[in-house]
Design an enzyme around this catalytic site. Structure first.
Site, PDB file in Angstrom:
ATOM      1  N   ARG A  13       0.843  -1.209   0.000  1.00 26.60           N
ATOM      2  CA  ARG A  13       0.000   0.000   0.000  1.00 26.60           C
ATOM      3  C   ARG A  13       0.878   1.259   0.000  1.00 26.60           C
ATOM      4  O   ARG A  13       0.930   1.988  -0.974  1.00 26.60           O
ATOM      5  CB  ARG A  13      -0.948  -0.024   1.216  1.00 26.60           C
ATOM      6  CG  ARG A  13      -2.072   0.994   1.166  1.00 26.60           C
ATOM      7  CD  ARG A  13      -1.681   2.398   1.539  1.00 26.60           C
ATOM      8  NE  ARG A  13      -1.120   2.521   2.871  1.00 26.60           N
ATOM      9  CZ  ARG A  13      -0.498   3.615   3.301  1.00 26.60           C
ATOM     10  NH1 ARG A  13      -0.360   4.676   2.529  1.00 26.60           N
ATOM     11  NH2 ARG A  13       0.026   3.656   4.509  1.00 26.60           N
ATOM     12  N   ASP A  14       1.628   1.479   1.065  1.00 24.75           N
ATOM     13  CA  ASP A  14       2.381   2.736   1.180  1.00 24.75           C
ATOM     14  C   ASP A  14       3.484   2.785   0.130  1.00 24.75           C
ATOM     15  O   ASP A  14       3.830   3.860  -0.370  1.00 24.75           O
ATOM     16  CB  ASP A  14       2.985   2.852   2.588  1.00 24.75           C
ATOM     17  CG  ASP A  14       3.221   4.290   2.999  1.00 24.75           C
ATOM     18  OD1 ASP A  14       3.152   5.180   2.140  1.00 24.75           O
ATOM     19  OD2 ASP A  14       3.499   4.526   4.193  1.00 24.75           O
ATOM     20  N   HIS A 205       5.756   4.540  12.471  1.00 24.19           N
ATOM     21  CA  HIS A 205       5.690   4.478  10.991  1.00 24.19           C
ATOM     22  C   HIS A 205       6.689   5.518  10.465  1.00 24.19           C
ATOM     23  O   HIS A 205       6.360   6.686  10.331  1.00 24.19           O
ATOM     24  CB  HIS A 205       4.249   4.785  10.567  1.00 24.19           C
ATOM     25  CG  HIS A 205       3.990   4.803   9.097  1.00 24.19           C
ATOM     26  ND1 HIS A 205       3.293   3.803   8.445  1.00 24.19           N
ATOM     27  CD2 HIS A 205       4.289   5.706   8.132  1.00 24.19           C
ATOM     28  CE1 HIS A 205       3.176   4.093   7.167  1.00 24.19           C
ATOM     29  NE2 HIS A 205       3.769   5.250   6.943  1.00 24.19           N
ATOM     30  N   HIS A 207       9.231   6.972   7.711  1.00 21.37           N
ATOM     31  CA  HIS A 207       9.817   7.031   6.363  1.00 21.37           C
ATOM     32  C   HIS A 207      11.307   7.319   6.535  1.00 21.37           C
ATOM     33  O   HIS A 207      11.764   7.714   7.611  1.00 21.37           O
ATOM     34  CB  HIS A 207       9.073   8.075   5.522  1.00 21.37           C
ATOM     35  CG  HIS A 207       7.724   7.569   5.078  1.00 21.37           C
ATOM     36  ND1 HIS A 207       7.478   7.111   3.809  1.00 21.37           N
ATOM     37  CD2 HIS A 207       6.563   7.409   5.754  1.00 21.37           C
ATOM     38  CE1 HIS A 207       6.218   6.704   3.713  1.00 21.37           C
ATOM     39  NE2 HIS A 207       5.632   6.879   4.893  1.00 21.37           N
ATOM     40  N   CYS A 238       5.023   9.191  -0.173  1.00 19.53           N
ATOM     41  CA  CYS A 238       3.624   9.593  -0.126  1.00 19.53           C
ATOM     42  C   CYS A 238       3.384  10.578  -1.248  1.00 19.53           C
ATOM     43  O   CYS A 238       4.120  11.550  -1.390  1.00 19.53           O
ATOM     44  CB  CYS A 238       3.293  10.227   1.228  1.00 19.53           C
ATOM     45  SG  CYS A 238       1.601  10.856   1.287  1.00 19.53           S
ATOM     46  N   ASN A 247       9.103   4.000   3.240  1.00 16.47           N
ATOM     47  CA  ASN A 247       9.214   3.591   4.651  1.00 16.47           C
ATOM     48  C   ASN A 247      10.575   2.941   4.869  1.00 16.47           C
ATOM     49  O   ASN A 247      11.214   2.481   3.924  1.00 16.47           O
ATOM     50  CB  ASN A 247       8.149   2.530   4.979  1.00 16.47           C
ATOM     51  CG  ASN A 247       6.758   3.059   4.808  1.00 16.47           C
ATOM     52  OD1 ASN A 247       6.211   3.007   3.725  1.00 16.47           O
ATOM     53  ND2 ASN A 247       6.187   3.578   5.874  1.00 16.47           N
TER      54      ASN A 247
HETATM   55  P1  HMG Z   1     -12.585  14.585  -2.206  1.00 21.36           P
HETATM   56  O1  HMG Z   1     -11.586  15.019  -3.210  1.00 21.36           O
HETATM   57  O2  HMG Z   1     -12.860  15.497  -1.081  1.00 21.36           O
HETATM   58  O3  HMG Z   1     -13.914  14.369  -2.978  1.00 21.36           O
HETATM   59  O4  HMG Z   1     -12.098  13.178  -1.695  1.00 21.36           O
HETATM   60  P2  HMG Z   1     -15.201  13.465  -2.835  1.00 21.36           P
HETATM   61  O5  HMG Z   1     -15.317  12.779  -1.503  1.00 21.36           O
HETATM   62  O6  HMG Z   1     -16.311  14.336  -3.223  1.00 21.36           O
HETATM   63  O7  HMG Z   1     -14.927  12.406  -3.979  1.00 21.36           O
HETATM   64  C1  HMG Z   1     -14.356  12.742  -5.217  1.00 21.36           C
HETATM   65  C2  HMG Z   1     -14.456  11.565  -6.146  1.00 21.36           C
HETATM   66  O8  HMG Z   1     -13.764  10.460  -5.586  1.00 21.36           O
HETATM   67  C3  HMG Z   1     -15.888  11.097  -6.383  1.00 21.36           C
HETATM   68  O9  HMG Z   1     -15.925  10.527  -7.696  1.00 21.36           O
HETATM   69  C4  HMG Z   1     -16.051   9.994  -5.381  1.00 21.36           C
HETATM   70  O10 HMG Z   1     -17.022   9.039  -5.730  1.00 21.36           O
HETATM   71  C5  HMG Z   1     -14.684   9.361  -5.403  1.00 21.36           C
HETATM   72  P3  HMG Z   1     -16.582  11.316  -8.935  1.00 21.36           P
HETATM   73  O11 HMG Z   1     -17.987  11.602  -8.487  1.00 21.36           O
HETATM   74  O12 HMG Z   1     -15.760  12.572  -9.069  1.00 21.36           O
HETATM   75  O13 HMG Z   1     -16.444  10.348 -10.030  1.00 21.36           O
HETATM   76  N1  HMG Z   1     -14.363   8.704  -4.141  1.00 21.36           N
HETATM   77  C6  HMG Z   1     -13.957   7.443  -4.024  1.00 21.36           C
HETATM   78  N2  HMG Z   1     -13.742   6.481  -4.941  1.00 21.36           N
HETATM   79  C7  HMG Z   1     -13.333   5.267  -4.482  1.00 21.36           C
HETATM   80  N3  HMG Z   1     -13.118   4.997  -3.181  1.00 21.36           N
HETATM   81  C8  HMG Z   1     -13.320   5.947  -2.236  1.00 21.36           C
HETATM   82  C9  HMG Z   1     -13.762   7.223  -2.662  1.00 21.36           C
HETATM   83  N4  HMG Z   1     -14.049   8.355  -2.002  1.00 21.36           N
HETATM   84  C10 HMG Z   1     -14.426   9.247  -2.911  1.00 21.36           C
HETATM   85  N5  HMG Z   1     -13.112   5.670  -0.963  1.00 21.36           N
HETATM   86  C11 HMG Z   1     -10.939  11.649  -0.310  1.00 21.36           C
HETATM   87  C12 HMG Z   1     -11.769  12.929  -0.374  1.00 21.36           C
HETATM   88  C13 HMG Z   1     -10.542  11.475   1.138  1.00 21.36           C
HETATM   89  C14 HMG Z   1     -11.781  10.475  -0.772  1.00 21.36           C
HETATM   90  C15 HMG Z   1      -9.710  11.807  -1.217  1.00 21.36           C
HETATM   91  O14 HMG Z   1      -9.037  12.980  -0.916  1.00 21.36           O
HETATM   92  C16 HMG Z   1      -8.781  10.613  -1.072  1.00 21.36           C
HETATM   93  O15 HMG Z   1      -9.041   9.545  -1.580  1.00 21.36           O
HETATM   94  N6  HMG Z   1      -7.641  10.782  -0.364  1.00 21.36           N
HETATM   95  C17 HMG Z   1      -6.774   9.687  -0.049  1.00 21.36           C
HETATM   96  C18 HMG Z   1      -5.417  10.017  -0.477  1.00 21.36           C
HETATM   97  C19 HMG Z   1      -4.487   8.865  -0.184  1.00 21.36           C
HETATM   98  O16 HMG Z   1      -4.761   7.717  -0.442  1.00 21.36           O
HETATM   99  N7  HMG Z   1      -3.288   9.228   0.337  1.00 21.36           N
HETATM  100  C20 HMG Z   1      -2.272   8.292   0.600  1.00 21.36           C
HETATM  101  C21 HMG Z   1      -2.559   7.433   1.771  1.00 21.36           C
HETATM  102  S1  HMG Z   1      -2.204   8.219   3.317  1.00 21.36           S
HETATM  103  C22 HMG Z   1      -0.488   8.040   3.537  1.00 21.36           C
HETATM  104  O17 HMG Z   1       0.206   7.584   2.670  1.00 21.36           O
HETATM  105  C23 HMG Z   1       0.111   8.394   4.870  1.00 21.36           C
HETATM  106  C24 HMG Z   1       0.418   7.163   5.752  1.00 21.36           C
HETATM  107  O18 HMG Z   1       1.284   6.266   5.086  1.00 21.36           O
HETATM  108  C25 HMG Z   1       1.044   7.613   7.083  1.00 21.36           C
HETATM  109  C26 HMG Z   1       2.233   8.545   6.883  1.00 21.36           C
HETATM  110  O19 HMG Z   1       3.256   8.136   6.264  1.00 21.36           O
HETATM  111  O20 HMG Z   1       2.111   9.694   7.312  1.00 21.36           O
HETATM  112  C27 HMG Z   1      -0.865   6.397   6.099  1.00 21.36           C
HETATM  113 MG    MG Z   2       3.417   6.400   5.054  1.00 22.65          MG
END
Ligand code: HMG
Ligand code: MG
Length: 284
Positions: A13-14, A205, A207, A238, A247
């Site tokens: 995933r990450d 966690h 990096h 990220c 990581n």
């Molecule tokens: P948003 O941009 O505010 O908009 O999304 P929304 O909620 O209105 O949705 C926009 C579009 O996305 C819509 O589709 C939704 O249906 C779709 P459209 O109508 O435009 O065709 N949608 C989805 N589709 C599939 N699965 C879903 C989903 N949700 C909405 N679950 C949202 C807000 C939070 C969904 C978006 O900003 C997002 O997906 N963010 C996640 C980003 C991400 O994955 N980041 C990386 C992971 S975190 C990380 O790496 C850090 C970590 O490792 C710890 C660290 O290192 O710090 C964990």
């Molecule tokens: Mg991370």
């Protein structure tokens, strides 16, 4: 007997979320399958997030459907909202992870929400997961430095970690997203968080952009943490933290933990094979 330290493998995933080139589903499945024979108890195999934001994770349902589930391994998926949680349920994720941040700047870049709004989004996910009997991990990103808001006060991390606990997260994983923290910063942050949560509810966690992640793990070990996230072959970064590396590499962390006398339960030969596969994926 040596004391156990759990390494949670988050590479599928990450790690993979940050690869720009599309990776075929079958290769992701092969990586998870290889990791399944290493001895991990938990593998973060997928995320159900907006495919427009993180295109590499768009085939997560396909990955979860095709992996060979090894007994004793829990397959975890990251979800940002209820839509993601429903997808994780349909994909039979054994555990889910929700995510927020210590700063509004990072929460907005990553989740298009303030910290408070992201916590409000997490609340119903926890309720549903409770009904399903699924344990939930909560990530706090940018626990020492934020690319948008700068240095992060430890008290703020403690507050957000406590909020995740209060919402019902079984475990809080502290994300040092940029990989540039010094051991001194990590110690100050952890001491503040440990005023709110005991070490057995926390995971580290780290990096590894500046090459100090293993040292930072050692600081956390000294303060009683026994769960650490790592990524096979150090895959990743990220997408919303420009320039941040992957990581800490699982192999490096496992070696260091063994040298320190801890038991990770991992088979180094199977791990090396999975790392070869991960490197080949990165190289194309
Ligand atoms: P948003 O941009 O505010 O908009 O999304 P929304 O909620 O209105 O949705 C926009 C579009 O996305 C819509 O589709 C939704 O249906 C779709 P459209 O109508 O435009 O065709 N949608 C989805 N589709 C599939 N699965 C879903 C989903 N949700 C909405 N679950 C949202 C807000 C939070 C969904 C978006 O900003 C997002 O997906 N963010 C996640 C980003 C991400 O994955 N980041 C990386 C992971 S975190 C990380 O790496 C850090 C970590 O490792 C710890 C660290 O290192 O710090 C964990
Ligand atoms: Mg991370």
């Amino acid at each position: 007997m040596a004391e156990r330290v759990e390494i949670v493998e988050v590479g599928p995933r990450d790690g993979l979320q940050n690869e720009a080139r599309p990776i075929p589903t079958a290769r992701k499945v092969a990586l998870v399958d290889a990791l399944s024979s290493v001895g991990f108890r938990r593998i973060e195999a997928a995320s159900f997030v907006s495919p427009a934001r993180v295109p590499q994770m768009a085939d997560s349902a396909g990955v979860m459907a095709a992996i060979r589930r090894a007994p004793g391994v829990r397959y975890m998926a990251l979800v940002p909202n209820l839509k993601g949680q429903e997808a994780a349920r349909a994909a039979r994720a054994d555990q889910i992870a929700v995510v927020t941040a210590a700063t509004d700047g990072f929460a907005r870049a990553n989740l298009n929400a303030s910290v408070a709004d992201s916590l409000a989004r997490i609340e119903p996910i926890l309720r549903e997961a409770g009904r399903d009997g699924i344990p939930v991990r909560g990530y706090v990103s940018v626990v020492t430095d934020c690319p948008y808001d700068g240095p992060v006060p430890p008290s703020r991390v403690a507050r957000v970690a406590a909020a995740l606990r209060d919402l019902g997260c079984a475990e809080v994983s502290l994300g040092e997203t940029l990989g540039r923290a010094t051991p001194e910063q990590v110690e100050a942050m952890l001491r503040a968080v440990l005023d709110e949560l005991p070490p057995d509810r926390l995971a580290g966690h780290f990096h590894d952009t500046a090459g100090r992640a293993v040292e930072n793990v050692e600081v956390a070990l000294g303060l009683g943490l026994r769960v650490f996230d790592a990524s096979v072959a150090g895959l990743g970064g990220c997408p919303f933290a420009p320039g941040a590396a992957g990581n800490v590499a699982t192999e490096a962390l496992a070696r260091r933990l063994s040298a320190l006398g801890f038991d990770t339960g991992l088979d180094p030969v199977a791990l090396a094979q999975a790392a070869d596969l991960a490197r080949a994926m990165r190289e194309g």
